[in-house]
Write a protein that holds these residues in place. Structure first.
Motif, PDB file in Angstrom:
ATOM      1  N   GLY A 194     -27.699  32.719  19.436  1.00  0.00           N
ATOM      2  CA  GLY A 194     -27.525  33.077  17.842  1.00  0.00           C
ATOM      3  C   GLY A 194     -26.548  32.431  17.185  1.00  0.00           C
ATOM      4  O   GLY A 194     -26.184  32.542  15.995  1.00  0.00           O
ATOM      5  N   LEU A 195     -25.655  31.405  17.787  1.00  0.00           N
ATOM      6  CA  LEU A 195     -24.722  30.630  17.120  1.00  0.00           C
ATOM      7  C   LEU A 195     -25.188  29.353  16.740  1.00  0.00           C
ATOM      8  O   LEU A 195     -25.553  28.427  17.626  1.00  0.00           O
ATOM      9  N   ASN A 196     -24.771  29.073  15.371  1.00  0.00           N
ATOM     10  CA  ASN A 196     -25.232  27.769  15.028  1.00  0.00           C
ATOM     11  C   ASN A 196     -24.127  26.782  14.970  1.00  0.00           C
ATOM     12  O   ASN A 196     -23.048  26.848  14.366  1.00  0.00           O
ATOM     13  N   ARG A 197     -24.086  26.106  16.276  1.00  0.00           N
ATOM     14  CA  ARG A 197     -22.740  25.199  16.547  1.00  0.00           C
ATOM     15  C   ARG A 197     -22.655  24.032  15.479  1.00  0.00           C
ATOM     16  O   ARG A 197     -21.764  23.196  15.561  1.00  0.00           O
ATOM     17  N   ALA A 198     -23.811  23.725  14.652  1.00  0.00           N
ATOM     18  CA  ALA A 198     -23.775  22.646  13.823  1.00  0.00           C
ATOM     19  C   ALA A 198     -23.153  22.927  12.567  1.00  0.00           C
ATOM     20  O   ALA A 198     -23.294  22.065  11.339  1.00  0.00           O
ATOM     21  N   ARG A 199     -22.975  24.243  12.227  1.00  0.00           N
ATOM     22  CA  ARG A 199     -22.512  24.531  10.883  1.00  0.00           C
ATOM     23  C   ARG A 199     -21.035  24.121  10.493  1.00  0.00           C
ATOM     24  O   ARG A 199     -20.113  24.237  11.494  1.00  0.00           O
ATOM     25  N   VAL A 200     -20.699  23.832   9.228  1.00  0.00           N
ATOM     26  CA  VAL A 200     -19.495  23.053   8.928  1.00  0.00           C
ATOM     27  C   VAL A 200     -18.514  24.449   8.901  1.00  0.00           C
ATOM     28  O   VAL A 200     -18.982  25.398   7.968  1.00  0.00           O
ATOM     29  N   LEU A 201     -17.363  24.133   9.221  1.00  0.00           N
ATOM     30  CA  LEU A 201     -16.469  25.400   9.141  1.00  0.00           C
ATOM     31  C   LEU A 201     -15.795  25.377   7.588  1.00  0.00           C
ATOM     32  O   LEU A 201     -15.733  24.596   6.795  1.00  0.00           O
ATOM     33  N   VAL A 202     -15.676  26.799   7.314  1.00  0.00           N
ATOM     34  CA  VAL A 202     -15.011  27.294   6.036  1.00  0.00           C
ATOM     35  C   VAL A 202     -13.591  27.686   6.276  1.00  0.00           C
ATOM     36  O   VAL A 202     -13.369  28.382   7.271  1.00  0.00           O
ATOM     37  N   ASP A 203     -12.602  27.122   5.607  1.00  0.00           N
ATOM     38  CA  ASP A 203     -11.286  27.416   5.733  1.00  0.00           C
ATOM     39  C   ASP A 203     -11.113  29.308   5.484  1.00  0.00           C
ATOM     40  O   ASP A 203     -11.640  29.690   4.852  1.00  0.00           O
ATOM     41  N   PRO A 231       0.681  -1.180   0.072  1.00  0.00           N
ATOM     42  CA  PRO A 231       0.025   0.008  -0.079  1.00  0.00           C
ATOM     43  C   PRO A 231       0.930   1.148  -0.118  1.00  0.00           C
ATOM     44  O   PRO A 231       1.949   1.347   0.580  1.00  0.00           O
ATOM     45  N   LEU A 232       0.393   2.252  -0.664  1.00  0.00           N
ATOM     46  CA  LEU A 232       1.204   3.484  -0.717  1.00  0.00           C
ATOM     47  C   LEU A 232       0.988   4.249   0.453  1.00  0.00           C
ATOM     48  O   LEU A 232      -0.032   4.223   1.490  1.00  0.00           O
ATOM     49  N   PRO A 233       1.999   4.977   1.105  1.00  0.00           N
ATOM     50  CA  PRO A 233       2.188   5.565   2.209  1.00  0.00           C
ATOM     51  C   PRO A 233       1.014   6.914   2.139  1.00  0.00           C
ATOM     52  O   PRO A 233       0.892   7.384   1.203  1.00  0.00           O
ATOM     53  N   PRO A 234       0.591   7.405   3.296  1.00  0.00           N
ATOM     54  CA  PRO A 234      -0.216   8.384   3.401  1.00  0.00           C
ATOM     55  C   PRO A 234       0.437   9.574   3.012  1.00  0.00           C
ATOM     56  O   PRO A 234       1.724   9.912   3.121  1.00  0.00           O
ATOM     57  N   PRO A 235      -0.230  10.480   2.378  1.00  0.00           N
ATOM     58  CA  PRO A 235       0.272  11.847   2.002  1.00  0.00           C
ATOM     59  C   PRO A 235       1.063  12.230   3.355  1.00  0.00           C
ATOM     60  O   PRO A 235       0.420  12.296   4.500  1.00  0.00           O
ATOM     61  N   SER A 236       1.986  13.264   3.036  1.00  0.00           N
ATOM     62  CA  SER A 236       2.606  13.847   4.301  1.00  0.00           C
ATOM     63  C   SER A 236       1.852  15.280   4.602  1.00  0.00           C
ATOM     64  O   SER A 236       1.831  15.287   5.820  1.00  0.00           O
ATOM     65  N   GLY A 237       1.452  15.863   3.659  1.00  0.00           N
ATOM     66  CA  GLY A 237       0.485  17.093   4.308  1.00  0.00           C
ATOM     67  C   GLY A 237      -0.769  16.859   4.197  1.00  0.00           C
ATOM     68  O   GLY A 237      -1.354  16.490   3.188  1.00  0.00           O
ATOM     69  N   THR A 238      -1.442  16.766   5.447  1.00  0.00           N
ATOM     70  CA  THR A 238      -3.098  16.641   5.494  1.00  0.00           C
ATOM     71  C   THR A 238      -3.533  17.980   5.430  1.00  0.00           C
ATOM     72  O   THR A 238      -3.262  18.930   6.096  1.00  0.00           O
ATOM     73  N   ALA A 239      -4.778  18.038   4.668  1.00  0.00           N
ATOM     74  CA  ALA A 239      -5.579  19.448   4.553  1.00  0.00           C
ATOM     75  C   ALA A 239      -6.014  19.712   5.901  1.00  0.00           C
ATOM     76  O   ALA A 239      -6.627  18.925   6.555  1.00  0.00           O
ATOM     77  N   ARG A 240      -6.154  21.003   6.134  1.00  0.00           N
ATOM     78  CA  ARG A 240      -6.614  21.402   7.394  1.00  0.00           C
ATOM     79  C   ARG A 240      -7.662  22.644   7.141  1.00  0.00           C
ATOM     80  O   ARG A 240      -7.283  23.483   6.237  1.00  0.00           O
ATOM     81  N   VAL A 241      -8.348  22.961   8.119  1.00  0.00           N
ATOM     82  CA  VAL A 241      -9.217  23.967   8.046  1.00  0.00           C
ATOM     83  C   VAL A 241      -8.825  25.134   9.118  1.00  0.00           C
ATOM     84  O   VAL A 241      -8.649  24.594  10.240  1.00  0.00           O
ATOM     85  N   VAL A 242      -8.353  26.146   8.793  1.00  0.00           N
ATOM     86  CA  VAL A 242      -7.732  27.219   9.490  1.00  0.00           C
ATOM     87  C   VAL A 242      -8.854  28.287   9.903  1.00  0.00           C
ATOM     88  O   VAL A 242      -9.279  29.011   8.940  1.00  0.00           O
ATOM     89  N   VAL A 243      -9.164  28.202  11.216  1.00  0.00           N
ATOM     90  CA  VAL A 243     -10.257  29.350  11.518  1.00  0.00           C
ATOM     91  C   VAL A 243      -9.545  30.364  12.452  1.00  0.00           C
ATOM     92  O   VAL A 243      -8.814  29.906  13.254  1.00  0.00           O
TER      93      VAL A 243
END
Length: 250
Positions: free
Chosen positions: A138-147, A88-100
């Motif tokens: 007034g805060l939607n805690r279930a909303r998916v974050l955007v980078d 199996p191929l090794p996992p990619p070194s850099g994993t995508a992240r969401v910066v908030v």
């Protein structure tokens, strides 16, 4: 003279002179010499036959098999080993992240790097949680974050803000005479990522059509990263953006 005598005489004549002198031309000697010549000719023929050019086929490639756990490593002689499966191929070194950027009434405000698909609740938890007594109505805690977006926790509701005729932020209230449904406390900016249709309509110069366009833009682009993105909504020009900028936040 018989046939044998004539054959011996003919053979004697064909032999070299030194052979005739050395062997004495005895019949037994001639017979032994003939046997030697025949054996030499047979050996020469065998040598030339063995040295003839022949086609050689390439050997078959045998792949080494990876032994299973607990199985013996040696295979039976002559048995072809199965080809080993690809590694199996090794996992990619850099994993995508969401910066908030999480700020406001949280214990550890700052820039956070979260896994993709994280929600507002995950950002609040990564920031150490909200401070005691903080209102998250007034805060939607279930909303998916955007980078690249900013999550601001406003804090507790001011005393007397929730009472007869008052509407807490994020809760749609009834439309009365001279009132606007969904309007929050005065002085609190409207969140572009959590506001309702009625809260958008409470802004100056924003009617039902423009409010729907803002909501559609938010749904298509995964939320607003900054207030400047309001310029990309159809129907909001420079003059209207200047009026709305101090009244809204991401």
């Amino acid at each position: 003279m018989g046939k044998r005598g004539r054959a011996v005489a003919a053979l004697r004549e064909r032999l070299p002179l030194w052979v005739q002198l050395r062997c004495g031309l005895e019949p037994k000697t001639l017979g032994a010499l003939a046997v030697v010549l025949v054996v030499a000719a047979a050996l020469a023929a065998q040598h030339f036959w063995a040295a003839r050019p022949r086609s050689v086929s390439a050997p078959e490639t045998v792949s080494a098999a990876v032994p299973a756990a607990g199985a013996p490593s040696e295979a039976a002689p002559g048995a072809l080993l199965p080809q080993a499966p690809p590694l199996p191929l090794p996992p990619p070194s850099g994993t995508a992240r969401v910066v908030v950027d999480v700020g406001g009434k949280v214990r550890r405000p700052g820039v956070l790097r979260l896994p993709p698909g994280s929600r507002v609740a995950d950002a609040l938890q990564a920031a150490g949680g909200v401070e005691p007594g903080t209102d998250l109505t007034g805060l939607n805690r279930a909303r998916v974050l955007v980078d690249g977006e900013q999550v601001v926790v406003d804090g507790p509701v001011p005393p007397g803000a929730v009472g007869p005729g008052a509407v807490p932020p994020g809760v749609m209230g009834p439309v009365g005479d001279g009132g606007v449904a969904g309007a929050g406390p005065p002085g609190v900016p409207v969140s572009l990522n959590t506001a309702t249709q009625a809260q958008f309509e409470s802004l100056p110069g924003v009617g039902p059509v423009l409010a729907q366009r803002i909501a559609d833009y938010r749904a298509q682009h995964g939320g607003f990263r900054s207030v400047d993105e309001l310029r990309e909504v159809s129907g909001i020009g420079d003059r209207r953006f200047a009026d709305l900028q101090p009244l809204v936040r991401p």
